[in-house]
Design an enzyme around this catalytic site. Structure first.
Site, PDB file in Angstrom:
ATOM      1  CG  ASP A  67      -0.308  -0.568   2.378  1.00 11.23           C
ATOM      2  OD1 ASP A  67       1.097  -0.605   2.593  1.00 11.23           O
ATOM      3  OD2 ASP A  67      -1.242  -1.249   3.436  1.00 11.23           O
ATOM      4  CG  ASN A 136      -8.902  -1.647  12.267  1.00 13.94           C
ATOM      5  OD1 ASN A 136      -7.778  -2.219  11.799  1.00 13.94           O
ATOM      6  ND2 ASN A 136      -9.312  -0.515  11.674  1.00 13.94           N
ATOM      7  CG  HIS A 138      -5.730  -2.430   8.894  1.00  7.45           C
ATOM      8  ND1 HIS A 138      -5.947  -0.961   9.343  1.00  7.45           N
ATOM      9  CD2 HIS A 138      -4.505  -2.599   9.132  1.00  7.45           C
ATOM     10  CE1 HIS A 138      -4.871  -0.637   9.531  1.00  7.45           C
ATOM     11  NE2 HIS A 138      -3.830  -1.467   9.494  1.00  7.45           N
ATOM     12  CD  GLU A 143      -8.709   0.845   7.838  1.00  4.11           C
ATOM     13  OE1 GLU A 143      -8.494   0.052   8.794  1.00  4.11           O
ATOM     14  OE2 GLU A 143      -7.910   1.982   7.972  1.00  4.11           O
TER      15      GLU A 143
HETATM   16  C1  F6R Z   1       1.634  -1.522   6.312  1.00  3.38           C
HETATM   17  C2  F6R Z   1       0.158  -1.901   6.349  1.00  3.38           C
HETATM   18  C3  F6R Z   1      -0.481  -1.930   7.661  1.00  3.38           C
HETATM   19  C4  F6R Z   1       0.163  -2.245   8.753  1.00  3.38           C
HETATM   20  C5  F6R Z   1      -0.794  -2.345  10.106  1.00  3.38           C
HETATM   21  C6  F6R Z   1       0.256  -2.351  11.311  1.00  3.38           C
HETATM   22  O1  F6R Z   1       2.063  -1.737   4.929  1.00  3.38           O
HETATM   23  O2  F6R Z   1      -0.338  -2.335   5.351  1.00  3.38           O
HETATM   24  O3  F6R Z   1      -1.580  -2.828   7.279  1.00  3.38           O
HETATM   25  O4  F6R Z   1       1.094  -3.501   8.867  1.00  3.38           O
HETATM   26  O5  F6R Z   1      -1.306  -1.051  10.209  1.00  3.38           O
HETATM   27  O6  F6R Z   1       1.018  -1.227  11.588  1.00  3.38           O
HETATM   28  P1  F6R Z   1       2.122  -1.291  12.294  1.00  3.38           P
HETATM   29  O7  F6R Z   1       3.230  -2.433  12.045  1.00  3.38           O
HETATM   30  O8  F6R Z   1       2.712   0.012  12.558  1.00  3.38           O
HETATM   31  O9  F6R Z   1       1.495  -1.666  13.786  1.00  3.38           O
END
Ligand code: F6R
Length: 246
Positions: A67, A136, A138, A143
């Site tokens: 992403d 959450n 995701h 989401e």
């Molecule tokens: C990042 C992504 C997100 C993160 C998630 C966890 O490329 O796609 O899904 O993996 O938000 O983020 P952290 O590791 O910062 O807790």
């Protein structure tokens, strides 16, 4: 699902890096699906160290990132392209032309989603997709919602994601409100999936993803339907699973 329970973040990172290194050694021209955020930082550090020691080469690897924030230029220090350069690409021998991140400045985000999806498909999808997990539930920036988005698309970030990611920005107002993200379908087409999770604040999401019903309200729960998932977590992130005897 294979679960590795590691004592802390560093041990989690070494284990995850070992899984990626094994993939690269066994198929040097593999397609790696990559993630950003705090969870994989230690994993990338370990991979860089093994590269510097001469134990690993990324010369044949192709990469596709999950992403990118919509509206951020590649050289913005909070863009995911910038993160990947700083955390991995600038320190190993991967060929720049073999690295792919959605274009956060695309004028037509729908067209960019289609272009990116086509590119991932032409590469044959990921041999190994690395994922973090949001609090959450995701994955990528898919989401919680009422359906699983299939292909790369423009996402409205959940308020909880904006708040969680505001730690990297001056304030929550500075966090982009949208992102381009691979779909759940794109992710599920990877041949293997590696999830890294650390910290108590992920424990509930991890529990729901592994033990709860498969539902778009917890996007990571769909991983229960994938035939080859490895979950590597530290003790706090896996604490609810441990309590449940998993
Ligand atoms: C990042 C992504 C997100 C993160 C998630 C966890 O490329 O796609 O899904 O993996 O938000 O983020 P952290 O590791 O910062 O807790």
């Amino acid at each position: 699902m294979r679960i590795y329970r590691e004592k802390d973040y560093d041990a989690m990172s070494r284990r995850a890096a070992a899984v990626i290194a094994a993939q690269v050694v066994s198929k040097p021209d593999c397609v790696l699906g990559l993630a950003t955020g705090s969870s994989p930082v230690g994993t990338y550090k370990q991979l860089v160290q093994w590269y510097k020691q001469g134990d690993l080469s990324f010369a044949g690897v192709r990469s596709v990132n999950l992403d990118e924030y919509y509206g951020l230029a590649p050289d913005h220090d909070q863009s995911y392209r910038y993160f990947m350069q700083a955390s991995l690409f600038d320190h190993v021998d991967i060929k720049p032309e073999n690295t792919n991140v959605p274009d956060g400045l695309a004028k037509d985000p729908a067209a960019e989603g289609e272009r990116y999806e086509k590119l991932v498909a032409e590469l044959g999808y990921a041999d190994l997709q690395l994922l973090g997990m949001g609090r959450n539930g995701h994955i990528g920036f898919n989401e919680p919602g009422d359906h699983f988005p299939v292909i790369t698309h423009l996402v409205d970030l959940a308020q909880s994601t904006i708040e969680a990611n505001s730690r990297f920005f001056a304030s929550a107002d500075d966090v982009p409100k949208q992102a381009l993200s691979m779909g759940v379908g794109t992710i599920m087409r990877a041949r293997r999936i590696l999830v890294v999770v650390s910290g108590e604040d992920k424990a509930e999401a991890v529990y729901k993803a592994v033990c709860g019903p498969v539902t778009p309200e917890v996007p990571a729960s769909i991983l229960q339907l994938h035939p080859d998932v490895t979950l590597v977590g530290d003790e706090s992130a896996l604490s609810r699973l441990t309590e449940a005897g998993v």
